[in-house]
Enzyme design. Structure first.
Site, PDB file in Angstrom:
ATOM      1  N   GLY A  56      33.551 -16.189  -6.933  1.00 34.01           N
ATOM      2  CA  GLY A  56      33.578 -16.459  -5.081  1.00 34.01           C
ATOM      3  C   GLY A  56      34.511 -16.876  -4.585  1.00 34.01           C
ATOM      4  O   GLY A  56      34.598 -16.976  -3.247  1.00 34.01           O
ATOM      5  N   CYS A  86      15.690   9.316   6.312  1.00 38.14           N
ATOM      6  CA  CYS A  86      17.013  10.478   6.769  1.00 38.14           C
ATOM      7  C   CYS A  86      16.347  11.901   7.152  1.00 38.14           C
ATOM      8  O   CYS A  86      15.626  12.758   7.204  1.00 38.14           O
ATOM      9  CB  CYS A  86      17.498  10.537   5.534  1.00 38.14           C
ATOM     10  N   CYS A 115      17.455  14.299   4.595  1.00 41.98           N
ATOM     11  CA  CYS A 115      16.910  14.607   3.193  1.00 41.98           C
ATOM     12  C   CYS A 115      15.820  13.740   3.174  1.00 41.98           C
ATOM     13  O   CYS A 115      15.393  13.956   1.877  1.00 41.98           O
ATOM     14  CB  CYS A 115      18.197  13.725   2.051  1.00 41.98           C
ATOM     15  N   CYS A 161      21.617   9.667   6.062  1.00 38.92           N
ATOM     16  CA  CYS A 161      22.104   8.267   4.837  1.00 38.92           C
ATOM     17  C   CYS A 161      23.219   7.673   6.040  1.00 38.92           C
ATOM     18  O   CYS A 161      24.527   9.496   5.603  1.00 38.92           O
ATOM     19  CB  CYS A 161      22.155   9.258   3.749  1.00 38.92           C
ATOM     20  N   CYS A 205      23.381  11.556  -0.036  1.00 37.93           N
ATOM     21  CA  CYS A 205      22.235  12.262   0.615  1.00 37.93           C
ATOM     22  C   CYS A 205      22.246  13.979   0.555  1.00 37.93           C
ATOM     23  O   CYS A 205      21.765  14.620  -0.091  1.00 37.93           O
ATOM     24  CB  CYS A 205      22.280  12.574   2.212  1.00 37.93           C
TER      25      CYS A 205
END
Lengths: 193, 287
Positions: free
Chosen positions: B31, B239, B242, B264, B270
């Site tokens: 980080g 979606c 899909c 997507c 997808c």
């Protein structure tokens, strides 16, 4: 100048350094995991793994400290010819290489500053015991990079425990043996198993 | 054109060593934004120069590279970066998340869960999460060193005071291993839970000259309040192609009469679902 100084570098530096770095990075990202690094043949007493780390990471911008038995004329010549890294004392080094007996104690190496903790030394502990699994002498590692605890035979659990306490300051260490390497970043919690 | 016309992976060896040293320190201090000497790349800032340099430093000839831009494998930025490394490093490329060993991404984490052995490289525009609260680098450095993150909580609180909820939808700040507050790059906050991953995650900011990292299985907590817990949100729809209800969706305008559909954002996910026989509302309308 001897043959040993001029030979023993990577045969194909971009490719072999890339592979050695990936092994080093996997080791640092997953403390205690053991990886193979090949391609370097440094003069004695350095192991091939320690030599590969030096070739991969040291250069004119990353001074190296050779401690104790590792500080020989041949090693100095080999480092100078293959990397151009300045040989310095432990207070000014980016990397320090040698046996644990020669590297210890851990004070005296740069540990970074609160604002720039990355300005710290990385130790390359040569001739380490990289045998796997829990058992006598193994330290229990936990923290970032580890889903479950890992085990590594550390030469001095208390010293590395104290190093981890200073996080985010501190030293990071590679352990080299033959052509194998493992690592212990400062973020890892270390306990005697 | 073959790989031999360039050094392996374009960058010279000294530059790669410098980047590699920075990556190791970044992994050791999860980080923390480690400075590095970012190079000019043959593409403009904002096109992923940081990600490209990190990818160049980690690639080996055995790798299979996938590049995504907002989840898509087939957009200009993704295609050109993939071709860049196919040409300068000679590596194999793929669009399938499961086949890739190195994935460079702009602003998404793939829907398919990543596995051990994969590396995810993020392109980061502004790595400093505190930058819009405190413009001075000297001050933000000090705030990170003192773990002084109160200002970030004030910002999230002001969101709640003005909008009734935390309105930050992307680049949602996280705390890593209980120490450093980190900007996960402009991924939607829907992706934040995926930051805890078995893969190695590297973040490269070229213009800002910073590299930071998340080792595998790292603790990454999205900042929130007890009474306003973090919620990974997405469009409330399925979606159109899909039918997936569990993936992050882009809204696409389809005509000038208010027609729209959701798709997507992850094209590989997808396409994989469509190949497996899943159909969304738009497909059924067309059939």
């Amino acid at each position: 100048m001897t043959d040993a100084m001029l030979t023993g570098g990577f045969a194909d530096p971009p490719i072999e350094a890339a592979r050695a770095f990936r092994a080093a990075m996997e080791a640092m990202a997953r403390p205690g995991s053991v990886h193979r690094v090949a391609g370097a043949r440094p003069p004695a007493p350095l192991s091939p793994a320690a030599g590969a780390l030096i070739l991969t990471l040291c250069d004119a911008d990353a001074p190296l400290c050779l401690v104790g038995a590792a500080d020989t004329g041949e090693v100095r010549g080999w480092v100078a010819f293959h990397t151009g890294a300045p040989i310095v004392g432990r207070g000014a080094c980016a990397f320090a290489v040698g046996s644990w007996e020669d590297l210890a104690p851990l004070d005296g190496y740069p540990v970074g500053t609160p604002e720039y903790p990355d300005r710290s030394a990385t130790l390359i502990v040569d001739g380490a015991d990289l045998s796997q699994g829990a058992g006598a002498g193994a330290a229990r590692l936990s923290g970032p990079g580890l889903k479950d605890a890992a085990f590594l035979r550390l030469p001095d659990v208390a010293a590395f425990g104290a190093n981890a306490e200073r996080f985010p300051l501190g030293l990071d260490a590679f352990f080299a043996s033959g052509d194998l390497v493992a690592a212990l970043p400062r973020s890892t919690c270390v306990e005697a198993a | 054109m073959t790989a031999t016309d360039y050094n392996f992976a374009y960058l010279d060896e000294q530059t790669k060593r410098m980047i590699r040293r920075t990556i190791l320190k970044a992994l050791a201090i999860p980080g923390y934004q480690a400075p590095f000497a970012s190079r000019e790349m043959p593409m403009p800032y904002g096109w992923g120069t940081g990600g490209v340099q990190v990818t160049a430093a980690v690639l080996t000839p055995e790798d299979r590279l996938k590049v995504i831009d907002q989840g898509a494998d087939d957009t200009t930025n993704a295609v050109s970066i993939r071709r860049f490394f196919a040409r300068t490093a000679g590596v194999a490329t793929t669009e399938a998340t499961t086949e890739a060993t190195v994935i460079q991404t702009r602003h998404r984490i793939p829907e398919t869960p990543l596995t051990e052995g994969q590396i995810l490289v993020y392109q980061v525009p502004i790595p400093e999460p505190l930058r819009f609260l405190e413009p001075r680098e000297t001050e933000t450095r000090k705030m990170h060193s003192l773990e002084e993150y109160g200002l970030m909580h004030v910002k999230l609180y002001e969101d709640i005071a003005r909008h009734g909820a935390i309105a930050t939808a992307y680049a949602y700040p996280v705390k890593v291993e209980g120490r450093y507050v980190m900007d996960p790059s402009p991924i939607p906050k829907f992706d934040n839970p995926k930051l805890c991953s078995p893969a190695i995650q590297l973040f490269g900011a070229g213009r800002e000259q910073r590299i930071y990292a998340l080792p595998p299985h790292c603790s990454v907590v999205s900042l929130d309040f007890e009474d306003h817990p973090f919620e990974p949100s997405k469009a409330d729809a399925a979606c159109g192609l899909c039918g997936a209800t569990d993936s992050y969706l882009d809204e696409v305008i389809t005509d000038d009469e208010g027609g729209r559909m959701f798709l997507c954002s992850d094209t590989d996910y997808c396409a994989g679902r469509q190949a497996a026989g899943h159909r969304g509302a738009a497909q059924e309308d067309a059939a």
